[in-house]
Design a protein around this motif. Structure first.
Motif, PDB file in Angstrom:
ATOM      1  N   LEU A 344      43.774  32.307  32.415  1.00 33.96           N
ATOM      2  CA  LEU A 344      42.391  32.313  32.887  1.00 33.96           C
ATOM      3  C   LEU A 344      42.371  31.858  34.343  1.00 33.96           C
ATOM      4  CD1 LEU A 344      39.407  32.577  31.995  1.00 33.96           C
ATOM      5  CD2 LEU A 344      39.464  30.133  31.508  1.00 33.96           C
ATOM      6  N   SER A 345      41.841  32.701  35.202  1.00 30.40           N
ATOM      7  CA  SER A 345      41.866  32.388  36.632  1.00 30.40           C
ATOM      8  C   SER A 345      40.894  31.257  36.959  1.00 30.40           C
ATOM      9  CB  SER A 345      41.484  33.662  37.399  1.00 30.40           C
ATOM     10  OG  SER A 345      40.872  33.338  38.596  1.00 30.40           O
ATOM     11  N   THR A 346      41.214  30.481  37.986  1.00 28.82           N
ATOM     12  CA  THR A 346      40.281  29.418  38.379  1.00 28.82           C
ATOM     13  C   THR A 346      39.021  30.030  38.982  1.00 28.82           C
ATOM     14  OG1 THR A 346      41.495  29.299  40.446  1.00 28.82           O
ATOM     15  CG2 THR A 346      41.917  27.555  38.844  1.00 28.82           C
ATOM     16  N   MET A 347      39.112  31.312  39.333  1.00 30.85           N
ATOM     17  CA  MET A 347      37.944  32.000  39.898  1.00 30.85           C
ATOM     18  C   MET A 347      37.050  32.601  38.801  1.00 30.85           C
ATOM     19  SD  MET A 347      38.798  31.911  43.082  1.00 30.85           S
ATOM     20  CE  MET A 347      37.733  33.113  43.814  1.00 30.85           C
ATOM     21  N   ALA A 348      37.531  32.591  37.574  1.00 33.19           N
ATOM     22  CA  ALA A 348      36.769  33.256  36.491  1.00 33.19           C
ATOM     23  C   ALA A 348      35.312  32.796  36.569  1.00 33.19           C
ATOM     24  CB  ALA A 348      37.376  32.905  35.148  1.00 33.19           C
ATOM     25  N   PRO A 349      34.350  33.733  36.454  1.00 34.37           N
ATOM     26  CA  PRO A 349      32.987  33.422  36.867  1.00 34.37           C
ATOM     27  C   PRO A 349      32.193  32.485  35.956  1.00 34.37           C
ATOM     28  CG  PRO A 349      33.122  35.653  36.005  1.00 34.37           C
ATOM     29  CD  PRO A 349      34.516  35.134  36.055  1.00 34.37           C
ATOM     30  N   ALA A 350      32.673  32.164  34.753  1.00 37.18           N
ATOM     31  CA  ALA A 350      31.864  31.333  33.852  1.00 37.18           C
ATOM     32  C   ALA A 350      31.360  30.102  34.616  1.00 37.18           C
ATOM     33  CB  ALA A 350      32.706  30.885  32.666  1.00 37.18           C
ATOM     34  N   PRO A 351      30.113  29.666  34.438  1.00 36.47           N
ATOM     35  CA  PRO A 351      29.169  30.070  33.398  1.00 36.47           C
ATOM     36  C   PRO A 351      28.425  31.377  33.670  1.00 36.47           C
ATOM     37  CG  PRO A 351      28.159  28.416  34.784  1.00 36.47           C
ATOM     38  CD  PRO A 351      29.548  28.614  35.304  1.00 36.47           C
ATOM     39  N   ASN A 352      28.747  32.069  34.750  1.00 33.84           N
ATOM     40  CA  ASN A 352      28.110  33.374  34.956  1.00 33.84           C
ATOM     41  C   ASN A 352      28.889  34.431  34.203  1.00 33.84           C
ATOM     42  OD1 ASN A 352      26.171  32.386  36.794  1.00 33.84           O
ATOM     43  ND2 ASN A 352      27.826  32.203  38.291  1.00 33.84           N
ATOM     44  N   PRO A 353      28.186  35.446  33.731  1.00 35.15           N
ATOM     45  CA  PRO A 353      28.890  36.474  32.972  1.00 35.15           C
ATOM     46  C   PRO A 353      29.857  37.292  33.831  1.00 35.15           C
ATOM     47  CG  PRO A 353      26.541  36.976  33.181  1.00 35.15           C
ATOM     48  CD  PRO A 353      26.736  35.638  33.774  1.00 35.15           C
ATOM     49  N   ILE A 354      30.854  37.829  33.183  1.00 29.86           N
ATOM     50  CA  ILE A 354      31.800  38.725  33.849  1.00 29.86           C
ATOM     51  C   ILE A 354      31.071  40.035  34.168  1.00 29.86           C
ATOM     52  CG2 ILE A 354      33.923  40.063  33.502  1.00 29.86           C
ATOM     53  CD1 ILE A 354      34.796  37.869  31.531  1.00 29.86           C
ATOM     54  N   LEU A 355      31.342  40.609  35.327  1.00 36.22           N
ATOM     55  CA  LEU A 355      30.714  41.883  35.693  1.00 36.22           C
ATOM     56  C   LEU A 355      31.734  43.012  35.571  1.00 36.22           C
ATOM     57  CD1 LEU A 355      28.812  40.838  38.943  1.00 36.22           C
ATOM     58  CD2 LEU A 355      28.007  40.826  36.579  1.00 36.22           C
ATOM     59  N   PRO A 356      31.258  44.235  35.432  1.00 39.77           N
ATOM     60  CA  PRO A 356      32.185  45.370  35.331  1.00 39.77           C
ATOM     61  C   PRO A 356      33.085  45.482  36.565  1.00 39.77           C
ATOM     62  CG  PRO A 356      29.955  46.046  34.771  1.00 39.77           C
ATOM     63  CD  PRO A 356      29.855  44.640  35.248  1.00 39.77           C
ATOM     64  N   SER A 357      32.595  44.970  37.700  1.00 40.09           N
ATOM     65  CA  SER A 357      33.391  45.107  38.925  1.00 40.09           C
ATOM     66  C   SER A 357      34.433  44.001  39.068  1.00 40.09           C
ATOM     67  CB  SER A 357      32.468  45.098  40.137  1.00 40.09           C
ATOM     68  OG  SER A 357      31.696  43.917  40.101  1.00 40.09           O
ATOM     69  N   ASP A 358      34.387  42.976  38.201  1.00 43.55           N
ATOM     70  CA  ASP A 358      35.423  41.939  38.254  1.00 43.55           C
ATOM     71  C   ASP A 358      36.758  42.553  37.840  1.00 43.55           C
ATOM     72  OD1 ASP A 358      33.730  39.967  39.106  1.00 43.55           O
ATOM     73  OD2 ASP A 358      33.174  39.344  37.083  1.00 43.55           O
TER      74      ASP A 358
END
Ligand code: CMP
Length: 689
Positions: A344-358
């Motif tokens: 799991l990347s430290t950049m992973a967006p949680a608590p924001n949802p993942i976007l299709p462009s991630d």
């Protein structure tokens, strides 16, 4: 007297009298007549006796007479004694006819909603038994039939069930508290939305804390049986429908008052506003929903130029449009890396949802043991990944198709279907992803490095960071992953990803993956501890579990408990014997919470006592949903089985309730997000079972 006027005339004569004028003998006579009325047959003797005092008689002489119009306020309930009536609905015309013995008009009374249809006499000289609203409410409201079937064109269109004490603010109506109302059991999709619009939307205040259950259930589950596209089309039809008349014989277009037209438009916009409120940012993930907002905005703008009374509606749709714009801004954020080569990347967006462009940085293995890293957008399908990877193949066989295969550490292989997306978030811990030709799949074997580490990687955090700090850090990460996950993802996962092309349950994947990771981590660390430290490691985990329970982080609590119950750990009896009795007893209590008997009774008893926010035990939640989905048909007899939708929504609502209070409360969490210990607990190197 009976001989001179005949029983019917006598009956009618009594019914014309007001209740205090009816003598005991007359009441007895009316009561006996009521025994033969089909529409009353389910009622008790006592209720029929009470009705005998208040029921009255109504007669109309001319076919074509309108008893009431759709949208009118309800004043009485009717039973047909003689003749028949047509039921007609705006935009649909006549939907059915009712005959002698049938009843109508109680929907609006029970729901405290406007009349759902217009009733017109088909025959001259029609006769009815009628009960006034006040008497209906006093005598019948709470004993009324439990199910009502509404027919359209000869078949059931909506089956309703009377429920008492409905949840949500809709029950507060005109100052009086409704004791019951009709909820949907089954229906045609369009009839269900029509019913929701007509009975729930008007009564629901914008700012109510709790939403009406039926409205919320519909919003949460409609995707199961109706795409957003279809729903938006129904809404559009409803929006414009009052420009055609309810009954072509009666009213011409210009006779329809503007108020009715405005009412339909207001309901559609209010419904949209509740829809957006329920799904939040996730609503705007759907391009169809986005363009519907724009389209509706244009219609309202246009109508506001010609129709009076559109100002508030225009203000509301404009506010939805503003929300859309700000959602679009957050959705247009810079893409981030979610998973970096299996972690799991430290950049992973949680608590924001993942976007299709991630993206995910993914190592792709080829059959010749070479590998390369590739950045893959979340919305890229298996087919596209194979196409991109084919350029890296040393030899290409143009006549053969490539496959994307996950090889797990235990040798299990999963071949992804060509349309699958978000592959990287679905991969198991220690799995490898291969792009190979089909005939190469058999030769794929797990590699040695897939067994995980040979010595403990986290021994030092376990030794030097306190158990409460570790539990806290686990909680923060899990709360963030939970907040990023939308209820709709649970539906997509349980019903089957293939039914929802383009929708990613990828936040849920991360949550599930995390559960497995913590579980395997616990087992790995105990097994790889140096013998001298093992007892401390075991004690530490039990203590972390105790803190996790205090934090209401059931995900960590159960992951740790399962990790320690793993046979490889539980069989170390000499180790367990050295654990202080108090801790051992504590652990036994945690294990008992996982006991599946009587449908996980102990777990459910624990959860029932917890207040939100809490981090639920996701695997059980998914198990409950799967059980409901597999045990109940989505459709029967051509109608949507809405009881199933209520059941599914109850689980989703629990999920929402667990996470709701996290929303916006992340300042403390995010400020600590990148601390060392937070980074340490983000990814564990683990051995698989
Ligand atoms: P109510 O809404 O009080 O007034 C109109 C009545 O028509 C409604 O209650 C029902 O009792 C009756 N009705 C019969 N069939 C339908 C139908 N298909 N849709 C709506 N109402 C119907």
């Amino acid at each position: 007297f009976l001989n001179t006027v005949g029983p019917d005339a006598l009956f009618r004569m009594i019914l014309h009298k007001s209740s205090h004028e009816r003598t005991p003998e007359e009441l007895e006579l009316v009561y006996e007549e009521l025994l033969h009325v089909k529409a009353l047959s389910h009622l008790s003797t006592m209720v029929k006796r009470e009705l005998a005092t208040v029921i009255s008689f109504e007669q109309h002489y001319h076919a074509g007479t309108v008893l009431f119009h759709q949208g009118d306020q309800a004043k009485r309930w009717y039973i047909i004694l003689k003749g028949s009536v047509d039921v007609s609905i705006h935009g649909k015309g006549i939907v059915c006819s009712l005959q002698e013995g049938d009843d109508f008009g109680k929907l609006a009374l029970v729901n405290e909603a406007p009349r759902a249809a217009t009733i017109t006499l088909r025959d001259d000289d029609a006769q009815f038994l009628v009960v006034d609203k006040q008497d209906f409410n006093r005598i019948l409201r709470d004993v009324e039939a439990n199910t009502v079937r509404l027919k359209e064109h000869g078949t059931d269109a909506l089956v309703l069930e009377r429920i008492s004490e409905p949840k949500g603010a809709a029950i507060e109506h005109s100052g009086s508290r409704a004791l019951s109302c009709y909820s949907v059991m089954a229906g045609l999709p369009e009839k269900i939305i029509e019913y929701v619009l007509e009975t729930r939307v008007d009564a629901q205040p914008d700012d109510a804390q709790e939403m009406d259950t039926l409205l919320e259930d519909f919003i949460l589950t409609h995707l199961i049986y109706m795409s957003t596209n279809v729903l938006c089309n129904y809404l559009k039809t409803y929006y414009i429908r009052n420009t055609t008349s309810a009954d072509p014989r009666l009213v011409t277009t210009n006779e329809l008052d503007n108020e009715q037209k405005v009412t339909s438009k207001r309901r559609v916009v209010a419904f949209l506003s509740f829809w957006v409120r329920t799904l939040g940012l996730h609503f705007f993930f759907d391009p169809v929903a986005n363009s519907f907002v724009e389209e509706l905005y244009c219609c309202v703008l246009e109508d506001s130029r010609t129709l009076p009374g559109m100002n508030l509606i225009l203000a509301k749709i404009s506010s939805i449009r503003n929300q859309r714009e700000s959602a679009q801004r957050s959705l247009a954020r810079h893409p981030t890396v979610v998973i970096e080569c299996g972690v799991l990347s430290t950049m992973a967006p949680a608590p924001n949802p993942i976007l299709p462009s991630d993206t995910c940085n993914q190592i792709i293995h080829l059959s010749d043991t070479t590998s390369f890293a590739m950045s893959i957008r979340m919305d890229k399908s298996t087919r596209e990944i194979c196409e991109l990877a084919s350029a890296r193949l040393r030899y290409t066989q143009s006549d053969k198709a490539l496959c994307l295969v996950e090889v797990k550490s235990n040798g299990e292989k999963i071949i992804f279907s060509l349309i699958e997306i978000s592959i990287s978030t679905m991969l198991g811990l220690n799995s490898k992803l291969y792009v190979v030709y089909r005939d190469e799949i058999d030769s794929l074997q797990p590699q040695l490095d897939q067994n995980g580490p040979v010595e403990s990687v986290h021994a030092s955090i376990l030794e030097f960071v306190s158990s409460s700090e570790l539990a806290h850090q686990l909680f923060i990460l899990h709360a963030q992953l939970l907040e990023a996950t939308d209820e709709i993802e649970l539906i997509t996962q349980v019903i089957g990803r293939e039914a929802f092309p383009g929708r990613l349950p990828s936040n849920l994947d991360l949550l599930m993956r995390r559960f497995n990771e913590v579980q395997c981590w616990v087992t790995t660390e105990v097994l790889l501890s140096l013998p001298a430290k093992r007892i401390n490691t075991l004690k530490k985990f039990i203590k972390i579990a105790i803190h996790a329970k205090e934090n209401r982080d059931l995900m960590s609590l159960f992951a740790i408990t399962l990790g320690l119950s793993n046979i490889a750990v539980s069989r170390l009896s000499s180790l367990w014997e050295k654990i202080p009795t108090k801790l051992r007893r504590q652990f036994a209590e945690f294990e008992s919470l996982l006991d599946p008997s009587r449908n996980h009774r102990s777990y459910r008893a624990l959860v029932a006592k917890l207040t939100a926010p809490c981090i639920p035990f996701i695997p059980l939640l998914l198990k409950d949903l799967t059980f409901i989905h597999e045990g109940n048909k989505t459709n029967y007899n051509g109608l949507v089985n809405f009881e199933k939708m209520h059941m599914i929504s109850n689980v989703l609502r629990n999920f929402r309730m667990c996470k709701a209070p996290f929303a916006g409360a992340h300042s403390d969490m995010s400020s600590r997000r990148n601390t060392d210990s937070q980074n340490l607990i983000r990814n564990f190197r683990v051995k698989n079972d």
